[in-house]
Design an enzyme around this catalytic site. Structure first.
Site, PDB file in Angstrom:
ATOM      1  N   LYS A 193      -9.897 -49.351  -7.952  1.00 16.20           N
ATOM      2  CA  LYS A 193      -9.700 -47.953  -8.350  1.00 16.20           C
ATOM      3  C   LYS A 193      -8.315 -47.795  -8.983  1.00 16.20           C
ATOM      4  O   LYS A 193      -7.300 -47.876  -8.313  1.00 16.20           O
ATOM      5  CB  LYS A 193      -9.812 -46.991  -7.170  1.00 16.20           C
ATOM      6  CG  LYS A 193     -10.008 -45.580  -7.722  1.00 16.20           C
ATOM      7  CD  LYS A 193      -9.580 -44.468  -6.829  1.00 16.20           C
ATOM      8  CE  LYS A 193      -8.136 -44.139  -6.823  1.00 16.20           C
ATOM      9  NZ  LYS A 193      -7.597 -43.515  -8.042  1.00 16.20           N
ATOM     10  N   GLY A 245       1.124 -48.410  -3.932  1.00 10.46           N
ATOM     11  CA  GLY A 245       1.350 -46.991  -4.186  1.00 10.46           C
ATOM     12  C   GLY A 245       2.398 -46.446  -3.236  1.00 10.46           C
ATOM     13  O   GLY A 245       3.254 -47.202  -2.750  1.00 10.46           O
ATOM     14  N   SER A 246       2.289 -45.160  -2.942  1.00 14.62           N
ATOM     15  CA  SER A 246       3.336 -44.524  -2.143  1.00 14.62           C
ATOM     16  C   SER A 246       3.201 -44.891  -0.664  1.00 14.62           C
ATOM     17  O   SER A 246       2.113 -45.220  -0.172  1.00 14.62           O
ATOM     18  CB  SER A 246       3.239 -43.009  -2.308  1.00 14.62           C
ATOM     19  OG  SER A 246       1.984 -42.575  -1.857  1.00 14.62           O
ATOM     20  N   GLU A 267       1.583 -52.674  -0.715  1.00 25.52           N
ATOM     21  CA  GLU A 267       2.841 -52.778  -1.473  1.00 25.52           C
ATOM     22  C   GLU A 267       3.267 -51.349  -1.764  1.00 25.52           C
ATOM     23  O   GLU A 267       2.635 -50.664  -2.561  1.00 25.52           O
ATOM     24  CB  GLU A 267       2.614 -53.605  -2.742  1.00 25.52           C
ATOM     25  CG  GLU A 267       3.900 -54.154  -3.303  1.00 25.52           C
ATOM     26  CD  GLU A 267       4.472 -53.288  -4.404  1.00 25.52           C
ATOM     27  OE1 GLU A 267       5.293 -52.405  -4.060  1.00 25.52           O
ATOM     28  OE2 GLU A 267       4.107 -53.472  -5.567  1.00 25.52           O
ATOM     29  N   CYS A 301       8.537 -49.542  -8.460  1.00 29.97           N
ATOM     30  CA  CYS A 301       8.807 -49.430  -7.025  1.00 29.97           C
ATOM     31  C   CYS A 301       9.995 -50.297  -6.624  1.00 29.97           C
ATOM     32  O   CYS A 301      10.679 -50.006  -5.649  1.00 29.97           O
ATOM     33  CB  CYS A 301       7.567 -49.777  -6.211  1.00 29.97           C
ATOM     34  SG  CYS A 301       6.668 -51.148  -6.883  1.00 29.97           S
ATOM     35  N   GLU A 398      12.627 -42.196  -2.212  1.00 33.83           N
ATOM     36  CA  GLU A 398      12.263 -42.784  -3.509  1.00 33.83           C
ATOM     37  C   GLU A 398      11.995 -41.652  -4.511  1.00 33.83           C
ATOM     38  O   GLU A 398      11.150 -40.793  -4.264  1.00 33.83           O
ATOM     39  CB  GLU A 398      11.005 -43.632  -3.340  1.00 33.83           C
ATOM     40  CG  GLU A 398      10.657 -44.393  -4.596  1.00 33.83           C
ATOM     41  CD  GLU A 398       9.425 -45.269  -4.435  1.00 33.83           C
ATOM     42  OE1 GLU A 398       8.451 -44.820  -3.801  1.00 33.83           O
ATOM     43  OE2 GLU A 398       9.446 -46.395  -4.949  1.00 33.83           O
TER      44      GLU A 398
HETATM   45  P1  ADP Z   1       2.096 -42.376  -6.584  1.00 36.29           P
HETATM   46  O1  ADP Z   1       2.954 -41.496  -5.719  1.00 36.29           O
HETATM   47  O2  ADP Z   1       2.776 -43.570  -7.115  1.00 36.29           O
HETATM   48  O3  ADP Z   1       1.216 -41.638  -7.530  1.00 36.29           O
HETATM   49  P2  ADP Z   1      -0.065 -42.656  -4.786  1.00 36.29           P
HETATM   50  O4  ADP Z   1       0.097 -43.409  -3.532  1.00 36.29           O
HETATM   51  O5  ADP Z   1      -0.256 -41.186  -4.727  1.00 36.29           O
HETATM   52  O6  ADP Z   1       1.159 -43.111  -5.638  1.00 36.29           O
HETATM   53  O7  ADP Z   1      -1.257 -43.231  -5.652  1.00 36.29           O
HETATM   54  C1  ADP Z   1      -1.529 -44.604  -5.784  1.00 36.29           C
HETATM   55  C2  ADP Z   1      -3.016 -44.790  -5.837  1.00 36.29           C
HETATM   56  O8  ADP Z   1      -3.582 -44.371  -4.596  1.00 36.29           O
HETATM   57  C3  ADP Z   1      -3.724 -43.966  -6.907  1.00 36.29           C
HETATM   58  O9  ADP Z   1      -4.770 -44.756  -7.448  1.00 36.29           O
HETATM   59  C4  ADP Z   1      -4.265 -42.793  -6.116  1.00 36.29           C
HETATM   60  O10 ADP Z   1      -5.399 -42.189  -6.701  1.00 36.29           O
HETATM   61  C5  ADP Z   1      -4.633 -43.463  -4.810  1.00 36.29           C
HETATM   62  N1  ADP Z   1      -4.705 -42.564  -3.658  1.00 36.29           N
HETATM   63  C6  ADP Z   1      -4.101 -41.360  -3.480  1.00 36.29           C
HETATM   64  N2  ADP Z   1      -4.416 -40.844  -2.259  1.00 36.29           N
HETATM   65  C7  ADP Z   1      -5.233 -41.737  -1.656  1.00 36.29           C
HETATM   66  C8  ADP Z   1      -5.880 -41.806  -0.368  1.00 36.29           C
HETATM   67  N3  ADP Z   1      -5.737 -40.854   0.539  1.00 36.29           N
HETATM   68  N4  ADP Z   1      -6.626 -42.891  -0.084  1.00 36.29           N
HETATM   69  C9  ADP Z   1      -6.757 -43.897  -0.977  1.00 36.29           C
HETATM   70  N5  ADP Z   1      -6.180 -43.892  -2.194  1.00 36.29           N
HETATM   71  C10 ADP Z   1      -5.421 -42.832  -2.543  1.00 36.29           C
END
Ligand code: ADP
Length: 488
Positions: A193, A245-246, A267, A301, A398
């Site tokens: 995804k 991601g975050s 990560e 990151c 961050e």
């Molecule tokens: P950023 O702050 O860098 O946008 P996110 O962690 O919000 O990072 O997003 C990174 C990825 O995780 C994206 O593909 C986002 O759609 C997905 N994402 C966001 N929320 C969720 C969740 N609750 N469960 C799984 N994936 C998620």
């Protein structure tokens, strides 16, 4: 030299516009989900637009996957795993990966332009870093596919099954490569995804898999927002989840997987310290700071978002940094002269602007360059804060934008203490003329990657990953194969 003649406004320092053309390919008006080797619409028929952050125009309509689509994709990946991919010899799997790597090279120009249009990053970076490194990851892992016995001597490495992989928007195709190449090389199948703001190159990667003749269902791509990601993580048919991601979403995923045997690697965020000692080559170090935080809009990151500079050279470094920053060109991501492109989304732009305000409210002093920025689109001028305290939010959190926090130190121990005073542990940098200091710093900082006299350098053979709240597991190198195999 006056201020006006170092700007980019048509002075003798200015460059004529040199935009990369986007007329050598045509994006489709809409993209479906890539499931079982075919592009299919979402069951609900729902779609969302992916926006070019440099001009706020929609680039294409993207299918919005719901739970049923996730289920279809996981089932397609399971069938491909059981019937084809796990049974195939490593040598045969490797051939597909080599083919994919070569097609990425052949379509490099198109992929670089699409990456810059969808994500806002300068073409110089997508052309010279993202796309070549994505191809390199496939070449590298193609080589491992039939040599897993050498990666884990004395053990038998078997695949683990179906991997659900969720990636962010800062390096869209490169993150596809980091996740998909090791998974496939080890005999697993994938449901990926991509981030909702940068889905295009992951979808073009689906086309590349078709072109390479990859068996149907080995790679699947479902698009959508966080709820699609959450539905993927919840699906009981996964053997492994890999997330970049975050930190907040990483923690939510960890909770959602609690009590299940699904393997997980994370990560997450970072707040890297770039440490400059008085004996460093200062001009090179200044270039390293620029590379560490300003290129790619600070959307990295492992960005060097904290600068720790030895007190005796603080003033010199800050003055040189200001002068260098005034030369940075912010603007059209497709222009080859652009140093800093568009912020990836409106939401991210607002978040960075909030931090600029928070920093000032906390009492730090803000410096921002005076470069012109386009009217439409999402932009932040390169910025730094001085007079910051360790407790300030701009030092602890961050920001994920072109914003640097500058602190000084007197001794190596003080530098290490400040560098480690963070919940994160992804990366760091050290600039010094003395090898012994490099080793003291690299041993003293709790972070997965530490660069010495350089910054933000990547290679597929070098493992990448974090400590503390930056996550766990490694990507790249032999270490990066480990999360994708069972050893017996
Ligand atoms: P950023 O702050 O860098 O946008 P996110 O962690 O919000 O990072 O997003 C990174 C990825 O995780 C994206 O593909 C986002 O759609 C997905 N994402 C966001 N929320 C969720 C969740 N609750 N469960 C799984 N994936 C998620």
């Amino acid at each position: 030299m006056t201020e006006t003649n170092i700007s980019n406004k048509g002075s003798y320092w200015g460059y004529a516009p040199a935009p990369e053309s986007a007329d050598h390919f045509k994006l489709k008006e809409q993209y479906g989900l890539f499931i079982g080797g075919k592009f299919v619409p979402a069951g609900s028929g729902k779609r969302f637009a992916t926006i070019n952050p440099a001009n706020e125009k929609a680039l294409a309509q993207i299918a919005d996957a719901g739970e049923k689509d996730v289920d279809r994709a996981v089932k397609a990946a399971r069938t491909a795993y059981e019937k084809v991919w796990r049974k195939m010899s490593g040598r045969e799997r490797g051939k597909y990966l080599y083919r994919i790597a070569r097609i990425i090279q052949e379509r490099a120009r198109e992929l670089a332009v699409v990456e810059s249009m969808d994500g806002g990053k300068p073409i110089r970076e997508s052309r010279d870093v993202d796309i070549p490194l994505a191809a390199a990851h496939f070449f590298y892992h193609a080589g491992w596919a039939d040599k897993l016995g050498y990666a884990f001597p004395g053990k038998t490495a078997s695949p683990i099954g179906v991997a659900g992989q969720i990636i962010p928007w800062n390096f869209p195709l490169l993150m596809v490569a980091w996740k998909v190449a090791p998974a496939l090389a080890c005999g697993n199948t994938v449901v990926l995804k991509p981030a909702e703001t940068t889905p295009l190159t992951a979808l073009l990667f689906g086309e590349i898999c078709q072109e390479a003749g990859l068996p149907d269902g080995v790679f699947n791509c479902i698009t959508g927002a966080g709820s699609t990601g959450a539905a993927l993580v919840k699906h009981p048919g996964l053997d492994k989840v890999a997330f970049t991601g975050s930190t907040d979403v990483g923690k939510a995923i960890q909770k959602s997987l609690a009590g299940r045997s699904t393997k997980l690697t994370l990560e997450l965020g970072g707040k890297a310290a770039n440490i400059i000692f008085e004996d460093a080559a200062i001009d090179q170090a200044v270039e390293g700071i620029i590379n560490g935080i300003f290129f790619n809009q600070g959307h990295v990151c492992c960005a060097g978002s904290r600068l720790l500079v030895q007190e005796s050279v603080e003033q010199e470094v800050v003055e040189k940094l200001k002068a260098r920053m005034e030369h940075l060109i912010v603007g059209d991501p497709l222009d080859k002269n652009t140093d800093i492109g568009a912020i990836n989304s409106k939401a991210q732009c607002e978040r960075i602007r909030d931090y600029l305000k928070v920093g000032q409210d906390e009492g730090a002093e803000l410096f921002q360059t005076k470069c012109p920025v386009p009217e439409k689109g999402y932009w932040v001028r390169p910025s730094f804060f001085t007079k910051v305290a360790q407790s300030h939010r701009i030092v602890q959190e961050e920001i994920f934008g072109p914003v640097l926090a500058i602190q000084s130190f007197r001794t190596l121990d003080e530098a290490l203490e400040k560098a480690n005073n963070t919940p994160y542990g992804l990366s760091g940098g050290v600039w010094t003329d003395k090898g012994a200091k490099i080793f003291k710093v690299t041993r003293g900082i709790k972070a997965g990657v530490i660069w010495a006299n350089t910054f933000n350098k990547f290679d597929p053979s070098s493992p990448f990953g974090g400590y503390k709240e930056s996550g766990y597991g490694r990507e790249g190198g032999r270490h990066g194969l480990r999360p994708y195999v069972e050893l017996s």
